[in-house]
Scaffold this active site. Sequence first.
Site, PDB file in Angstrom:
ATOM      1  N   PHE A  92       0.747  -1.191  -0.012  1.00 20.48           N
ATOM      2  CA  PHE A  92       0.009   0.103  -0.110  1.00 20.48           C
ATOM      3  C   PHE A  92       1.013   1.092   0.004  1.00 20.48           C
ATOM      4  O   PHE A  92       1.549   1.483   1.128  1.00 20.48           O
ATOM      5  CB  PHE A  92      -0.998   0.326   1.155  1.00 20.48           C
ATOM      6  N   GLU A  93       0.911   1.813  -1.150  1.00 23.58           N
ATOM      7  CA  GLU A  93       1.976   3.111  -1.112  1.00 23.58           C
ATOM      8  C   GLU A  93       1.134   4.591  -1.040  1.00 23.58           C
ATOM      9  O   GLU A  93       2.006   5.459  -1.366  1.00 23.58           O
ATOM     10  CB  GLU A  93       2.704   2.836  -2.758  1.00 23.58           C
ATOM     11  N   GLN A  94       0.060   4.554  -0.826  1.00 27.12           N
ATOM     12  CA  GLN A  94      -0.715   5.815  -0.762  1.00 27.12           C
ATOM     13  C   GLN A  94      -1.468   6.028   0.646  1.00 27.12           C
ATOM     14  O   GLN A  94      -2.198   6.666   0.852  1.00 27.12           O
ATOM     15  CB  GLN A  94      -1.748   5.915  -1.916  1.00 27.12           C
TER      16      GLN A  94
END
Length: 192
Positions: A92-94
Amino acid sequence: RGEEKHLRGSEPFTDIGYFSLWINAKGRVSEPPARPKLTTAAGQPRIHLVITELTSPGFTHFCINGALPVRERIIADIVEYSRDFDGVQIDFEQVIPDDRENFLEFLSLIRERLPRDKLFSVAVPARRSVIPGDQYDYSAIGRIADRVIIMAYDQHWSTSKPGPVAGLNWCADVEKFASESIPAEKLIMGLP
């Protein structure tokens, strides 16, 4: 996924992240593919189902906020879909800093509900020092996950100032900081 045809079988891979499942607009994880049948020089590699959320901080908040029923469905889907795989990786990069506690709780609940024989890994961005209130708190994630994968790339990118994707000195700084926060047996450094 879909790149298996390029493997010759002589690669020394012990683990493969099967990239990826995503979360749809209704808060459900996309259907998993069948587990690929692969053999490498190391034998039968462990296959990890990678779950990604790369689109937006708002949608990520929608997915990991415990006050919303969506989170429970997502976790249930992840546990269900992991049955035929050796592990699960969350990418999960956000995640925004305000969602730090939601993210850590989300990760804890996944680890708690996955069978103990499943490896649980979390991909995190490269850091070289502590960032107050960091949503990707290496120490906290290292206590939850079986493996922490440091994405040691993107020092520079297509729209940044010129420079290497992952310079050696920068990577050394990333490794030094990570090894101070995460037990060595849990640490994996992803390189470009």
